[in-house]
Design an enzyme around this catalytic site. Structure first.
Site, PDB file in Angstrom:
ATOM      1  N   TRP A  19       0.828  -1.206   0.000  1.00 41.96           N
ATOM      2  CA  TRP A  19       0.000   0.000   0.000  1.00 41.96           C
ATOM      3  C   TRP A  19       0.866   1.261   0.000  1.00 41.96           C
ATOM      4  O   TRP A  19       0.580   2.228  -0.708  1.00 41.96           O
ATOM      5  CB  TRP A  19      -0.937   0.005   1.207  1.00 41.96           C
ATOM      6  CG  TRP A  19      -1.550   1.360   1.436  1.00 41.96           C
ATOM      7  CD1 TRP A  19      -2.412   2.014   0.613  1.00 41.96           C
ATOM      8  CD2 TRP A  19      -1.314   2.234   2.542  1.00 41.96           C
ATOM      9  NE1 TRP A  19      -2.735   3.249   1.139  1.00 41.96           N
ATOM     10  CE2 TRP A  19      -2.077   3.406   2.314  1.00 41.96           C
ATOM     11  CE3 TRP A  19      -0.544   2.145   3.703  1.00 41.96           C
ATOM     12  CZ2 TRP A  19      -2.078   4.479   3.217  1.00 41.96           C
ATOM     13  CZ3 TRP A  19      -0.551   3.203   4.592  1.00 41.96           C
ATOM     14  CH2 TRP A  19      -1.319   4.348   4.339  1.00 41.96           C
ATOM     15  N   HIS A  20       1.943   1.267   0.771  1.00 44.46           N
ATOM     16  CA  HIS A  20       2.824   2.433   0.793  1.00 44.46           C
ATOM     17  C   HIS A  20       3.497   2.653  -0.559  1.00 44.46           C
ATOM     18  O   HIS A  20       3.721   3.794  -0.969  1.00 44.46           O
ATOM     19  CB  HIS A  20       3.891   2.282   1.885  1.00 44.46           C
ATOM     20  CG  HIS A  20       3.399   2.624   3.261  1.00 44.46           C
ATOM     21  ND1 HIS A  20       3.173   1.679   4.223  1.00 44.46           N
ATOM     22  CD2 HIS A  20       3.064   3.812   3.816  1.00 44.46           C
ATOM     23  CE1 HIS A  20       2.733   2.265   5.332  1.00 44.46           C
ATOM     24  NE2 HIS A  20       2.657   3.555   5.100  1.00 44.46           N
TER      25      HIS A  20
END
Length: 410
Positions: free
Chosen positions: A336-337
């Site tokens: 996600w990052h």
């Protein structure tokens, strides 16, 4: 041109508080002006996506239409089938809800024409909200989603860009009614407190660590590390601590602003930080750091994977199951990052840190090794703090610059 990006400068708050004044007066007298609240939200969303960001604004509109179609199509299916709905259909809708965010995360590593951007500010946090609603419709904890409330939930401007991540059921309880006067006066006191605390964190401490000290330490680390194995020096340690403080004060300050403005609007947006550097172990740290995100991953990644694996009997040993669930949880968080080596290492680092912590706690409990006292608590906090700061050094991407973008020995 005036910069009215969320919480970026003190001038933003002047315009915002003036705009909120009629809403505050209304809430004080027990009335919630929904039409005015909607107008203010749309106005400040316009400021976020005006000028050169208008394409992001158009993408946001398309995204909202898409997510409405996904959510209400699943709600219709759920109401039609009741408890007999099929798992693969539920999974399909979850994938559809995640698809826009997945495309945005994959886009940077896919060859494409420079200058083309398919994302917009806040897409991650909107996706967390929509996925949560679809999953809770499946669970039955949300019986029915009201379209107007859902729109207000998604486009609640104090939290749209970077959270905190609220839950639909909690938000719905606040957004339709005005609080009692005594309760709202208390909320106003907290709103003012969080506002000034946010100014201290973001504009003073965050500036000192992130703008004043960090660039100097990074430059010195690169200069001092030339010719050294892996470019490591004592300056890197300074970067590690300085970046960790900057990350906390900047993000915690932003979160305090979001909570403060929410309280002015009579909405109890949950807090995001609770003295994370006072944690005694890494698991406790994640119960204190970016809490709305960590709790979201706990509820919708860790627990879902654990229940699925238990139901399918994929892993019989519960200790091994929890360990694998930690790895899955933090690797999803890493992706996600962003898709880079340092985010992947960051995710694995925290997964194995929690696994090692659990092994130690079980061993200590079984053998009754250490009695708790002030000294052991201080040691635990010190060790946890340094473990966390090292992870933030990895997360920062500075090592990528130090090791791979600066030729060794030059």
């Amino acid at each position: 041109m005036i910069n009215l990006q969320p919480y970026e400068n003190p001038q933003y708050f002047i315009y915002l508080l003036v705009a909120l004044l009629p809403l505050v007066i209304g809430l004080y007298f027990g009335k919630r002006y929904k039409w005015y609240e909607a107008a203010i939200s749309l106005l400040f969303l316009f400021f976020i996506f005006d000028a050169d960001k208008w394409k992001q604004g158009v993408t946001l509109i398309a995204y909202i239409i898409y997510q409405f179609a996904v959510t209400f199509a699943y709600q219709h299916y759920r109401q039609k089938t009741g408890k007999a709905n099929k798992t693969w259909i539920f999974c399909t809708f979850v994938v559809l809800a995640i698809l826009p965010l997945a495309a945005v995360k994959i886009w940077p590593v896919v060859p494409h024409k420079a200058g083309i951007d398919i994302g917009f500010l806040g897409i991650s946090y909107l996706t967390f909200k929509t996925v949560q609603v679809v999953m809770e419709l499946r669970d039955g904890t949300i019986k029915k989603v009201d379209p107007i409330t859902y729109m207000r939930f998604l486009l609640f401007f104090p939290t749209i860009s970077s959270g905190p991540i609220d839950r639909y059921r909690r938000f719905a309880k606040d957004c339709d009614k005005a609080p009692e006067r005594e309760a709202y006066i208390k909320d106003l006191g907290l709103a003012v407190k969080y506002l000034f605390q946010g100014f201290l964190y973001k504009f003073i401490l965050g500036w000192l660590f992130g703008t004043y000290w960090l660039p100097y330490l990074e430059a010195q680390a690169i200069i001092a590390g030339k010719g050294m194995p892996l470019h490591l020096s004592w300056w890197v340690l300074g970067v590690m601590y300085c970046y960790s403080m900057y990350l906390f004060f900047d993000f915690a300050g932003y979160s305090l602003f979001a909570v403060s403005i929410s309280y002015f609007m009579g909405i109890h947006t949950p807090m995001n930080f609770n003295k994370p550097f006072a944690a005694h172990n890494i698991k406790e740290f994640w119960n204190r750091w970016h809490m709305t995100l960590s709790f979201w991953f706990r509820d919708f990644i860790f627990m879902r994977f654990t229940f699925f694996a238990m139901k399918k009997r994929l892993i019989k040993n519960r200790v091994r199951l929890s360990q694998i669930a930690y790895i899955v949880n933090f690797m999803v968080m890493a992706v996600w990052h962003g898709i880079t080596w340092y985010y992947m290492v960051y995710g694995l680092y925290h997964a194995f840190a929690i696994i090692i912590n659990d092994i130690w706690l079980r061993y200590k409990k079984k053998h009754k090794l250490v009695k708790h006292n002030k000294f052991t608590e201080a040691v635990a906090i010190f060790v946890t703090f340094n473990v966390v700061c090292l992870s933030f050094l990895i997360f920062s991407g500075f090592l990528d610059n130090l090791w791979f973008n600066v030729p060794l020995g030059k």
